[in-house]
Design a protein around this motif. Sequence first.
Motif, PDB file in Angstrom:
ATOM      1  N   MET A  61       1.338  32.680 -28.818  1.00 53.54           N
ATOM      2  CA  MET A  61       1.818  33.746 -27.944  1.00 53.54           C
ATOM      3  C   MET A  61       0.684  34.364 -27.132  1.00 53.54           C
ATOM      4  N   THR A  62      -0.477  34.571 -27.732  1.00 54.38           N
ATOM      5  CA  THR A  62      -1.599  35.122 -26.984  1.00 54.38           C
ATOM      6  C   THR A  62      -2.018  34.173 -25.868  1.00 54.38           C
ATOM      7  N   THR A  63      -1.984  32.874 -26.129  1.00 55.13           N
ATOM      8  CA  THR A  63      -2.306  31.895 -25.092  1.00 55.13           C
ATOM      9  C   THR A  63      -1.306  31.955 -23.949  1.00 55.13           C
ATOM     10  N   ILE A  64      -0.048  32.132 -24.263  1.00 56.08           N
ATOM     11  CA  ILE A  64       0.974  32.231 -23.222  1.00 56.08           C
ATOM     12  C   ILE A  64       0.771  33.499 -22.397  1.00 56.08           C
ATOM     13  N   PHE A  65       0.395  34.596 -23.041  1.00 56.32           N
ATOM     14  CA  PHE A  65       0.148  35.834 -22.305  1.00 56.32           C
ATOM     15  C   PHE A  65      -1.018  35.672 -21.322  1.00 56.32           C
ATOM     16  N   ILE A  66      -2.115  35.067 -21.771  1.00 54.70           N
ATOM     17  CA  ILE A  66      -3.268  34.861 -20.895  1.00 54.70           C
ATOM     18  C   ILE A  66      -2.916  33.918 -19.747  1.00 54.70           C
ATOM     19  N   THR A  67      -2.107  32.894 -20.055  1.00 57.42           N
ATOM     20  CA  THR A  67      -1.697  31.955 -19.002  1.00 57.42           C
ATOM     21  C   THR A  67      -0.836  32.648 -17.949  1.00 57.42           C
ATOM     22  N   LEU A  68       0.118  33.452 -18.370  1.00 59.97           N
ATOM     23  CA  LEU A  68       0.935  34.202 -17.421  1.00 59.97           C
ATOM     24  C   LEU A  68       0.105  35.199 -16.629  1.00 59.97           C
ATOM     25  N   LEU A  69      -0.903  35.779 -17.263  1.00 62.06           N
ATOM     26  CA  LEU A  69      -1.769  36.705 -16.546  1.00 62.06           C
ATOM     27  C   LEU A  69      -2.610  35.991 -15.498  1.00 62.06           C
TER      28      LEU A  69
ATOM     29  N   VAL B  86      12.102  32.836 -24.505  1.00 58.69           N
ATOM     30  CA  VAL B  86      13.180  32.868 -23.509  1.00 58.69           C
ATOM     31  C   VAL B  86      13.243  34.234 -22.829  1.00 58.69           C
ATOM     32  N   ALA B  87      13.099  35.311 -23.607  1.00 61.42           N
ATOM     33  CA  ALA B  87      13.088  36.649 -23.028  1.00 61.42           C
ATOM     34  C   ALA B  87      11.897  36.841 -22.100  1.00 61.42           C
ATOM     35  N   ILE B  88      10.739  36.270 -22.454  1.00 63.95           N
ATOM     36  CA  ILE B  88       9.571  36.347 -21.566  1.00 63.95           C
ATOM     37  C   ILE B  88       9.841  35.642 -20.250  1.00 63.95           C
ATOM     38  N   GLY B  89      10.473  34.476 -20.311  1.00 64.53           N
ATOM     39  CA  GLY B  89      10.800  33.756 -19.076  1.00 64.53           C
ATOM     40  C   GLY B  89      11.738  34.537 -18.173  1.00 64.53           C
ATOM     41  N   ARG B  90      12.743  35.194 -18.736  1.00 61.56           N
ATOM     42  CA  ARG B  90      13.688  35.951 -17.912  1.00 61.56           C
ATOM     43  C   ARG B  90      13.035  37.197 -17.316  1.00 61.56           C
ATOM     44  N   ASN B  91      12.242  37.901 -18.096  1.00 60.60           N
ATOM     45  CA  ASN B  91      11.550  39.071 -17.558  1.00 60.60           C
ATOM     46  C   ASN B  91      10.509  38.675 -16.518  1.00 60.60           C
ATOM     47  N   LEU B  92       9.858  37.530 -16.719  1.00 66.28           N
ATOM     48  CA  LEU B  92       8.906  37.052 -15.723  1.00 66.28           C
ATOM     49  C   LEU B  92       9.602  36.721 -14.411  1.00 66.28           C
ATOM     50  N   MET B  93      10.771  36.144 -14.477  1.00 65.65           N
ATOM     51  CA  MET B  93      11.536  35.861 -13.270  1.00 65.65           C
ATOM     52  C   MET B  93      11.839  37.142 -12.499  1.00 65.65           C
ATOM     53  N   LEU B  94      12.179  38.198 -13.191  1.00 66.36           N
ATOM     54  CA  LEU B  94      12.469  39.477 -12.544  1.00 66.36           C
ATOM     55  C   LEU B  94      11.218  40.070 -11.896  1.00 66.36           C
ATOM     56  N   LYS B  95      10.095  40.102 -12.634  1.00 68.82           N
ATOM     57  CA  LYS B  95       8.882  40.732 -12.116  1.00 68.82           C
ATOM     58  C   LYS B  95       8.336  39.994 -10.908  1.00 68.82           C
ATOM     59  N   VAL B  96       8.322  38.668 -10.975  1.00 72.68           N
ATOM     60  CA  VAL B  96       7.791  37.885  -9.858  1.00 72.68           C
ATOM     61  C   VAL B  96       8.648  38.073  -8.614  1.00 72.68           C
ATOM     62  N   SER B  97       9.962  38.120  -8.777  1.00 75.84           N
ATOM     63  CA  SER B  97      10.844  38.308  -7.630  1.00 75.84           C
ATOM     64  C   SER B  97      10.643  39.685  -6.997  1.00 75.84           C
ATOM     65  N   VAL B  98      10.517  40.712  -7.816  1.00 77.55           N
ATOM     66  CA  VAL B  98      10.316  42.065  -7.301  1.00 77.55           C
ATOM     67  C   VAL B  98       8.988  42.176  -6.570  1.00 77.55           C
ATOM     68  N   LEU B  99       7.922  41.628  -7.156  1.00 79.94           N
ATOM     69  CA  LEU B  99       6.618  41.702  -6.504  1.00 79.94           C
ATOM     70  C   LEU B  99       6.585  40.895  -5.217  1.00 79.94           C
ATOM     71  N   GLY B 100       7.313  39.788  -5.154  1.00 81.70           N
ATOM     72  CA  GLY B 100       7.378  39.027  -3.915  1.00 81.70           C
ATOM     73  C   GLY B 100       8.007  39.828  -2.788  1.00 81.70           C
ATOM     74  N   VAL B 101       9.083  40.540  -3.081  1.00 78.21           N
ATOM     75  CA  VAL B 101       9.732  41.370  -2.059  1.00 78.21           C
ATOM     76  C   VAL B 101       8.814  42.515  -1.631  1.00 78.21           C
ATOM     77  N   LEU B 102       8.124  43.125  -2.566  1.00 72.14           N
ATOM     78  CA  LEU B 102       7.233  44.236  -2.232  1.00 72.14           C
ATOM     79  C   LEU B 102       6.045  43.770  -1.391  1.00 72.14           C
ATOM     80  N   CYS B 103       5.492  42.598  -1.709  1.00 70.10           N
ATOM     81  CA  CYS B 103       4.386  42.072  -0.904  1.00 70.10           C
ATOM     82  C   CYS B 103       4.832  41.794   0.530  1.00 70.10           C
ATOM     83  N   TYR B 104       6.027  41.280   0.690  1.00 69.19           N
ATOM     84  CA  TYR B 104       6.546  41.073   2.033  1.00 69.19           C
ATOM     85  C   TYR B 104       6.748  42.408   2.755  1.00 69.19           C
TER      86      TYR B 104
END
Length: 835
Positions: free
Chosen positions: A691-699, A548-566
């Motif tokens: 967990m390692t599989t989830i990390f590679i998938t997110l990467l 759950v913590a990974i999902g919330r932090n991923l939501m933050l990182k993806v949103s920040v990178l989307g704004v920066l790319c724009y």
Amino acid sequence: MAQSDHSGLNLPLMEAGLESPADEDGVHESFYQLIAEHSLDEELSDALELQQLQKELEDTGRDSDADPSTSRHDLWEQTQGEGDMEWEGEERQTNPLIDERWSSATLKILSSMPSRTIGRSRGAIISQYYNRTMQLRRRKQSRPSVRDFSRSARPSIRGYGVETDSTDGEMSKKDRLVNNLRNLSLSDRVQMLRAMPLSMTEKSELRSLALGNESQTSSSSQIPCCSRFKYYIICAVRRGWYSWLSFLHSLQLWQVALKRVSGRFGTGVLSYFVFLKTLLFFNLFLFLVTGAFLVLPQAVHPPVLLNGTRSFAGLELLTGAGYFSDTVMYYGYYSNYTLQWTCRDDGGQNISAGTRPHCLLKNLSYNLPLAYFFTIGMSLFITCIILVYSMSKSFGQSFRIDKSQSILAMKVFCSWDFKVIKETSVKLMSENICTQVQELLAEVKQRDVNNSVCQKLGRVIANGVAWTICIASTTGCVIGIYYFSEHMNQKLQKSSRNGFATNNPLLNEAQLLALPLVVSLINLLLPGLFNLAAWMEEYESPSVCTYVAIGRNLMLKVSVLGVLCYHWLGQVAADPKSIDLMCWESFVGQELYRFLIMDFIFTLLDTLFGEFLWRLFSQKVLKRKRKPVFDIARNVLELIYGQTLAWMGVLFSPLLPAVQIIKLWLLFYIKMGSVMMNCQAPRKPYRVSQMTTIFITLLCFPSFLGASVCVTYTMWSITPSSSCGPFRGLKTMFQAGKRLMEQLEKDNPKLAVLARAHAYLVEKPLFLFVGAGIFLIVIYFHSQVVDGQRKIISLLQEQIENEGEDKKFLITRLQSVHERKRAPTRRLIRQESSC
């Protein structure tokens, strides 16, 4: 006879024997043979029992005539009353097979089952193997190999499992067994000794007795020099090969450190460092490719700088601008022409390669724009292949059907490596096994708790409030970053119009750190708010809390990178003249460099204040012995965030993977020292197999997919700068490959097929969609294969359980048949007792 059999039966052994062994075919064949053998001797056994009972009744009748106080009814109660206390307890309710009182035939069948050969007496084993060696000697005088025998020829202890052998008889059987072993061939002797279910000490004793004479005769006989020299060579080669393998194993990066982390903190913290090591190898590959095909050729042939080189002030290490702007660090330094070596004429002067025809054949030309385009494209494509392969391999390794009980048994009995002799290695291995056993035990003990409706409703409300807080805070921070980037862009436009940019270059460069500073501060503080919101929730499994913590932090990182790319591709690249940029690609590369450096600095601050100072405050001020727990989700998402920046920046800064390598290298040792000194293991140990599989998938999907989309969009759609870089003067970077194909087709018409292939495969986006579709299909089929394997394994496990139930059914049927045959005998006893 039945009473003695009852007293010799071991209940725990019986319970262990009811389970189905691994070798089902051999067990079934041996079990069928045992039933067939006992069915032949059943009538004789029953007759002997009847004769014994009749004899006892007659003796009792004579005694009762002499002494009327003793009756035959007392003898019946004495016969039927023994052994009842052994069958009382909770086992009577849990196992229906224990409720019965077994007959002698049933007990013999049970003691002869293959699963009962482990706990039998030593004398019975020696007797059985004495019989086997005798049969082996008599069967074939040519001494065949034991491998030719059927697997169902398992050790049986018929007649030995319920009796106790005397010491003299055991020694005589042992001597006869040793004598028979000596008469066998050496291979048969070794195989027979290996198959004996005895301890290592007893096996060593039998081996020394069986091989004693031969060893003395062989040692006494003189060995030829050639054979002795050959033996020494083989031993030396084998010892050298093992030393070489040990040396290669020791060359693995951070092996000892990873074992130390795994032993003390478990697989959860270990997965973070393994993931960091994986990212290091990805960046090393990118650095080698870009360094060999881009950086090195351009460094050998540097371009002519019109403004000259700038002096190094030291602030460039943070901003990436200034002195680094005119180096191979950024896109704007690379040339837009073909690099060629020059020849010398007879007078020793340098002449262009194109001025002399014979020199043109000797020189080497290098089309840098084309190399830049294909190097970036192929490096990202190969990275994608490696990621997909790693993800599919990780899926196959992690999503297996392994019950915790079976893994626990293998970990307890089969995980120790007896080749380890160093004291430090022994300690690391023992800590590692102990931690893994604790994780497996925690998973075994974990059970589903049946909560009431009110408790479930309260949990849903708590989860909803926590997610609302996280989503609202992420949205507010992303909106704040967007408006702050707009403010910084307007400030740059204003300074470029007013001409303030040239007054103080260092101050202007320092102002560029404002946006990376704000973004890194948000990335540092907002995960702390997520952890506070997680306190409202009550997750029974720590692994679920981590996900759950990974999902919330991923939501933050993806949103920040989307704004920066724009901000970079939609504002800076769309109108670079508004902020007086001559080379917007180098500016974007500097921005990505600043974000990487700021991310590293704030990671150090988090390690210092969040772990080190908090530990000191907790121990010195609060007087608590507990240390902070390593935040896996937060640190892993920081790694994914930094790697996404590196992949996005490889087009604008070919040396950015080198910066990422240095960052990851330092980060490993900093985090390792902080974890070992400032952190403690989780309160509830848990195993994170996926967990390692989830990390590679997110990467792969959010990180690499987003970075490759940004790079592809830049190459296909955005107009490059007209005054810098290898693609100056072109409408898009993609036209570099198109012009080369046109030139090749013009110079050599035979290469028209290559030009058409480029037009259909590269110029049209259909190829990219087809390639992406093929990768997705491969991943889907691999997941389906893994799912099919899981179903097959579950069916096989169910079949093994059913086979165990079949054995229980056969035993109960055998007992019922024997009871029906004993019914006339019991009626006869009752009639005699009533008379």
